[in-house]
Design a protein around this motif. Structure first.
Motif, short mmCIF file in Angstrom:
data_model
loop_
_atom_site.label_atom_id
_atom_site.label_comp_id
_atom_site.label_asym_id
_atom_site.label_seq_id
_atom_site.Cartn_x
_atom_site.Cartn_y
_atom_site.Cartn_z
N VAL A 1 -35.50 3.17 -0.64
CA VAL A 1 -34.80 3.65 0.56
C VAL A 1 -33.41 3.03 0.66
CG1 VAL A 1 -34.83 3.65 3.08
CG2 VAL A 1 -36.92 4.18 1.82
N VAL A 2 -33.31 1.76 0.39
CA VAL A 2 -32.01 1.09 0.46
C VAL A 2 -31.03 1.72 -0.53
CG1 VAL A 2 -30.82 -1.09 0.05
CG2 VAL A 2 -32.98 -1.08 1.31
N PRO B 1 -36.70 7.22 5.78
CA PRO B 1 -35.73 6.12 5.93
C PRO B 1 -35.71 5.50 7.32
CG PRO B 1 -34.76 7.94 4.73
CD PRO B 1 -36.08 8.43 5.24
N GLN B 2 -36.01 6.32 8.37
CA GLN B 2 -35.96 5.79 9.74
C GLN B 2 -37.16 4.91 10.08
OE1 GLN B 2 -35.79 8.98 8.89
NE2 GLN B 2 -34.00 9.98 9.82
N SER B 3 -38.21 4.97 9.27
CA SER B 3 -39.42 4.23 9.59
C SER B 3 -39.23 2.73 9.35
CB SER B 3 -40.59 4.74 8.74
OG SER B 3 -41.71 3.89 8.89
N PRO B 4 -39.59 1.89 10.32
CA PRO B 4 -39.49 0.44 10.11
C PRO B 4 -40.29 -0.01 8.89
CG PRO B 4 -39.89 0.96 12.42
CD PRO B 4 -40.05 2.24 11.67
N ALA B 5 -41.33 0.72 8.54
CA ALA B 5 -42.16 0.33 7.39
C ALA B 5 -41.39 0.36 6.09
CB ALA B 5 -43.38 1.25 7.31
N PHE B 6 -40.31 1.16 6.04
CA PHE B 6 -39.55 1.29 4.81
C PHE B 6 -38.13 0.72 4.93
CE2 PHE B 6 -42.50 5.02 4.68
CZ PHE B 6 -43.30 4.53 3.65
N ALA B 7 -37.90 -0.06 5.98
CA ALA B 7 -36.55 -0.57 6.22
C ALA B 7 -36.03 -1.41 5.06
CB ALA B 7 -36.52 -1.38 7.51
#
Length: 409
Positions: free
Chosen positions: A310-311, A299-305
């Motif tokens: 994740v949301v 979740p912390q990765s910008p790639a999965f923001a």
């Protein structure tokens, strides 16, 4: 101690011991404990206090988040046509095997199945009792392969990759490196550490660019590994394979190697590689490279923001599990996946029995649970393997992790 999360007392019908018996008229089997026409209750024993409380709390939060969403939508339609909501009873074992066994004894008569609990020694403590009682002990969070062997563990199944899977992934990455490397190994003196080392060694067998120059162990009850690290540093190794499961020890080991001026590249198990809870306080950014493995989106990765999984996951954590922050441990994501996998099993159950549950549990294949990385999936059909046996090697970038295909990236 009883966790104050989603504990609901339920009245259950049926036999007092696990295992349904056909009724006298040859009709539908009697319901097992922990399931009614409207609810099913799952039990957990997991560390909610002590040094492993962070990951342990996540094991409850992820499961509660998933089923909180499901329950809010009306529940799950089982294969027998009944729609049921899911309740969770979670007890704190403090990562103590004796307390884990006591928790199991307390829960076994009122829950349908035990699931998602964290820990090898704690899950081993009541494995034989669960077999004798015919109580499912499934999708638990241990990499011990014992739990995924149907002959030895007929009422069990692990969820996360076995230790050997992870160790092998590390070994394959290093064996493919362009240069020569000397490896020092520090491992926990039990099945956990032995499994990682076994997988690593099998992967580097025959690789003439890799030399293991020193191996040491520690006990899970140790409060310091400073002496071992000092001895390993003297070996001249440029890679440290650190098969360690205790969060405070991992943090202190990261700090110690820097204190003594030893800066090796590092392999860490997936359950002790949290960027925010372990690597940042340990100052891991000072090391040349830190690798771990994963099968879950971070979740912390910008790639999965903006990732839809994740949301939804973060929203469910906040709304149904009182967990408002992005989790520091992967166990939150793993438990969320366990919830999704259990839902798949429930929809296949045509009888409200533990026997039918175990039969249907072994039929899930190619299931891409929410939050799974591309190329990974749930497959419960292969004996001697847990539900998830595929992993991806990832490398710490100072804030989070990025996938890597080779050591030389």
């Amino acid at each position: 101690m009883v966790a104050g999360i989603g504990i609901v007392a339920v009245l259950v019908a049926g036999c007092s011991r696990g295992g349904a018996e056909p009724d006298g008229d040859g009709g539908a089997a009697a319901a097992s404990p922990g399931i009614t026409d409207t609810t099913i209750t799952l039990g957990m024993t997991t560390p909610l206090s002590g040094g492993t409380a962070g990951p342990g709390t996540c094991t409850v939060a992820g499961l509660k988040a998933y089923f909180g969403n499901v329950n809010a939508a009306g529940g799950i339609e089982f294969g027998d046509g009944k729609t049921r909501t899911v309740e969770i009873k979670a007890l704190d074992d403090e990562y103590d095997p004796q307390k884990a066994k006591a928790n199991y004894d307390q829960l076994k008569g009122s829950v349908f199945a035990m699931t998602a609990g964290l820990g090898t020694p704690t899950n081993r403590a009541w494995r034989e009792a669960a077999i004798a009682d015919e109580v499912p002990q499934v999708l638990i969070q241990t990499g011990d392969p014992l739990f995924s062997n149907k002959e030895e563990s007929p009422w069990q199944l692990g969820f996360v990759p076995v230790y050997q899977n992870e160790g092998e992934a590390f070994g394959e990455l290093l064996a493919g490196a362009g240069g020569e490397h000397k490896v020092a190994i520090l491992s926990q003196n039990d099945d956990y550490g032995e499994g990682y080392v076994e997988g690593f060694k099998s992967a580097i067998e025959g690789a003439d660019n890799i030399e293991i120059v020193k191996e040491l162990t520690y006990e899970a009850t140790d409060t310091s590994v400073d002496a071992q690290l000092t001895e390993l540093a003297a070996s001249g190794a440029d890679v440290l394979f650190n098969a360690m499961s205790i969060t405070p020890l991992v943090i202190s080991s990261l700090q110690k190697v820097q204190e003594i001026g030893w800066l090796p590249s590092l392999f860490l198990p997936s359950n002790t590689s949290s960027p925010t809870a372990i690597l940042e306080p340990g100052g891991a950014a000072a090391l040349p490279a830190v690798y771990t493995v994963s099968f879950a989106k971070t979740p912390q990765s910008p790639a999965f923001a903006e990732d839809e999984d994740v949301v939804t996951f973060l929203s469910d954590l906040a709304e149904y599990a009182d967990y408002p922050e992005a989790p520091a441990f992967p166990h939150c994501m793993w438990s969320y996946m366990i919830g999704a996998t259990l839902e798949q099993v429930f929809t296949k159950m045509t009888e409200p029995t533990r026997e039918d549950f175990m039969a249907q549990l072994r039929t899930i294949s190619d299931f891409e649970a929410p939050l799974m990385l591309p190329g990974t999936s749930v497959d419960t059909t292969e004996d001697d393997q847990p539900a998830v046996s595929t992993v991806q090697v990832i490398k710490y970038n100072g804030k989070g992790y990025e996938a890597v295909e080779s050591w030389d990236e």
